[in-house]
Design an enzyme around this catalytic site. Structure first.
Site, PDB file in Angstrom:
ATOM      1  N   LYS A  59     -27.053  21.904 -25.888  1.00  0.00           N
ATOM      2  CA  LYS A  59     -26.757  22.529 -27.184  1.00  0.00           C
ATOM      3  C   LYS A  59     -28.005  22.723 -28.028  1.00  0.00           C
ATOM      4  O   LYS A  59     -27.982  23.496 -28.997  1.00  0.00           O
ATOM      5  CB  LYS A  59     -25.724  21.690 -27.937  1.00  0.00           C
ATOM      6  CG  LYS A  59     -24.367  21.618 -27.225  1.00  0.00           C
ATOM      7  CD  LYS A  59     -23.362  20.820 -28.024  1.00  0.00           C
ATOM      8  CE  LYS A  59     -22.003  20.794 -27.349  1.00  0.00           C
ATOM      9  NZ  LYS A  59     -21.946  19.870 -26.206  1.00  0.00           N
ATOM     10  N   SER A  94     -25.157  17.270 -23.158  1.00  0.00           N
ATOM     11  CA  SER A  94     -25.099  18.005 -24.435  1.00  0.00           C
ATOM     12  C   SER A  94     -26.464  18.312 -25.028  1.00  0.00           C
ATOM     13  O   SER A  94     -26.538  18.971 -26.074  1.00  0.00           O
ATOM     14  CB  SER A  94     -24.251  17.222 -25.448  1.00  0.00           C
ATOM     15  OG  SER A  94     -22.884  17.385 -25.166  1.00  0.00           O
ATOM     16  N   LYS A 114     -30.867  15.243 -30.922  1.00  0.00           N
ATOM     17  CA  LYS A 114     -29.597  15.437 -30.234  1.00  0.00           C
ATOM     18  C   LYS A 114     -29.340  14.351 -29.201  1.00  0.00           C
ATOM     19  O   LYS A 114     -30.248  13.878 -28.536  1.00  0.00           O
ATOM     20  CB  LYS A 114     -29.593  16.812 -29.530  1.00  0.00           C
ATOM     21  CG  LYS A 114     -28.245  17.225 -28.978  1.00  0.00           C
ATOM     22  CD  LYS A 114     -27.311  17.657 -30.074  1.00  0.00           C
ATOM     23  CE  LYS A 114     -25.895  17.911 -29.559  1.00  0.00           C
ATOM     24  NZ  LYS A 114     -25.179  16.682 -29.175  1.00  0.00           N
ATOM     25  N   SER A 147     -21.043  17.396 -31.512  1.00  0.00           N
ATOM     26  CA  SER A 147     -21.395  17.997 -30.230  1.00  0.00           C
ATOM     27  C   SER A 147     -20.205  18.772 -29.676  1.00  0.00           C
ATOM     28  O   SER A 147     -19.818  18.625 -28.522  1.00  0.00           O
ATOM     29  CB  SER A 147     -21.837  16.914 -29.231  1.00  0.00           C
ATOM     30  OG  SER A 147     -22.530  17.481 -28.143  1.00  0.00           O
TER      31      SER A 147
END
Length: 485
Positions: A64, A61, A223, A121
């Protein structure tokens, strides 16, 4: 003699432990073949620590981060704004968890989509954003990869907008650090989204997966990421006084060990960071520009129902203003055909389909075996692609405008939730003082087989207060009536 040997051994062991205490965590982490880490002084660009930083890894993720970079870029260029509706296609709505669960044809605001990526997420929101900005997810990934190249991220290729396993998608710890710095430097007006601890989505309070926020002084994002193939990943930004770091840990064996490893790196290297920058120059420079971003036309559904499919269902998104018809018209008017691919893409390997009834249908997986370890069988591919994410924070129900108590004022009823919300937005602008402490929301109801939406303002403690507000609205030619919740 035995006693003397024992004492000597104890002394040696104690000294060894004391001398190696600060390096135990890195040494243990380094044993895992997936592990990689880097610490960059964000003031100077100097590498303070590096371990397998240029080795190929799966981003999970962390992908992202680039989806958000592209979103921020489109916002900065005026192509979209925080209120622009993001419509979920069947493809986006079908993405596996983690997700926010918007049904195909439904929509949320750009700001709500951004926050869902930063906190939960959400894979479905990432795909929806990519399709809106790129015209299709495939074209969006070409744009992502081209932007990565322009930032100097030479070891990165993107194949999707969310980070679920794809054998052709990879990155390096150094590239992720570069992207982290670029997000801070290029979009300071939007960077604060990454420090969001939680946000209200309808009846839910969605918490951030990044547990270092609030735990480590100076950490302001960025993140987390996890798949079984990648291990536990984390990019952290730290600002303490004039010192600035961006650090990356990839391939952790658990969320806790990854977080502890990151905390250890920050503690060790923050004191070594420079207190001043390099004369104002950007650390993450853009070497070449992409063609101007054009967003796909915003195709609003006939019945816009931006409510998650999961329970509890959401009636209102509190995190952003409702998109007005003017906003929508502006986006449609400025829309242009999707940009042509800006880089040549290598032929994709053949796609096979693995049956997975418990995941709602066939699951695509690539049968080509890559250089790094990936599942060799369909069953393993399904298991990896839908591996449980890292420990999800609890989602607590909270009192929001979508579950009001007391008295409310209803101003309209419409067969379109989007229209009902637009009426709420217009009413709030017409009577800002009357509705200063009120919360807007919609309530769906069925009549004659058709779903309608009541447009209401909540937050009135008594019948008299609600009717007083309604009377004030009537003086402004706004029809209304008070109702108990």
């Amino acid at each position: 003699m035995k006693k003397a040997i024992s004492i000597k051994s104890l002394v040696v062991f104690t000294l060894a432990t004391a001398l190696g205490l600060t390096s135990v965590a890195p040494a243990l982490a380094a044993k895992d073949s997936k592990y990689a880490a880097i610490v960059i002084d964000a003031n100077t660009g100097k590498t303070l620590h590096s371990s397998n930083a240029d080795s190929r890894r799966y981003p999970a993720s962390l992908t992202k981060m680039m989806t958000l970079y592209m979103t921020f870029e489109a916002m900065a260029q005026g192509k979209i704004n925080k209120n622009t509706p993001v419509v979920f296609s069947k493809n986006a709505a079908a993405e596996p968890p983690t997700k926010i669960g918007v049904k195909a044809g439904g929509s949320i605001s750009v700001e709500a989509a951004i926050l869902s990526l930063v906190t939960r997420s959400a894979n479905d929101a990432a795909t929806a954003l990519g399709e809106m900005i790129g015209g299709s997810e495939e074209n969006f990934t070409r744009m992502m990869t081209a932007r990565a190249r322009s930032l100097g991220m030479k070891g990165t290729v993107f194949r999707n907008a969310h980070g679920l396993p794809n054998t052709g998608q990879f990155t390096t710890a150094r590239d992720m650090a570069t992207l982290g710095i670029a997000l801070r430097e290029h979009f300071p007006q939007y960077y604060s989204y990454f420090s969001t601890r939680s946000f209200a989505f309808g009846r839910q309070r969605i918490a951030n997966h990044n547990r270092l926020l609030g735990r480590i002084k100076g950490v302001d994002g960025i993140k987390t990421g996890y798949t079984r193939a990648s291990g536990f990943n984390l990019v952290s930004s730290v600002q303490d006084g004039n010192r600035n770091l961006v650090a990356v840990v990839m391939g952790g064996t658990s969320g806790a060990s990854r977080d502890n490893q990151m905390a250890s790196l920050i503690k060790t290297y923050l004191p070594q960071a420079s207190r001043r920058g390099g004369g104002g120059d950007l650390i993450a420079k853009v070497e070449s520009n992409l063609p101007e971003i054009t967003t796909a036309k915003v195709q609003l559904p006939k019945r816009d129902v931006p409510t998650p499919a999961m329970r509890p269902q959401a009636d209102v998104i509190e995190v952003a203003e409702v998109a007005t018809q003017d906003d929508i018209a502006a986006v449609v008017a400025s829309a242009a055909p999707s940009p042509k691919p800006v880089i040549s893409a290598k032929p994709q390997p053949k796609i096979a389909m693995a049956s997975a009834e418990r995941f709602g249908g066939p699951i695509p997986f690539r049968i080509r075996k890559p250089k790094e370890a990936i599942p060799a069988t369909a069953a393993e591919a399904v298991e990896q692609a839908y591996a449980a994410p890292e420990e999800s924070p609890a989602i607590d129900a909270i009192k929001t405008a979508s579950i009001p108590s007391g008295w409310a004022v209803q101003v309209a009823s419409s067969p379109s939730d989007g229209e009902a919300r637009a009426i709420l937005d217009k009413t709030a602008k017409q009577a800002p003082q009357v509705l200063a402490s009120a919360s807007a929301y919609t309530v769906p109801f069925e009549k004659g087989g058709v779903t309608y939406y009541r447009a209401r303002f909540a937050g009135f403690d008594s019948k008299d207060a609600a009717w007083s507000a309604c009377n004030s609205l009537k003086k402004k030619k706004i029809s209304c009536y008070a109702i108990a919740q």
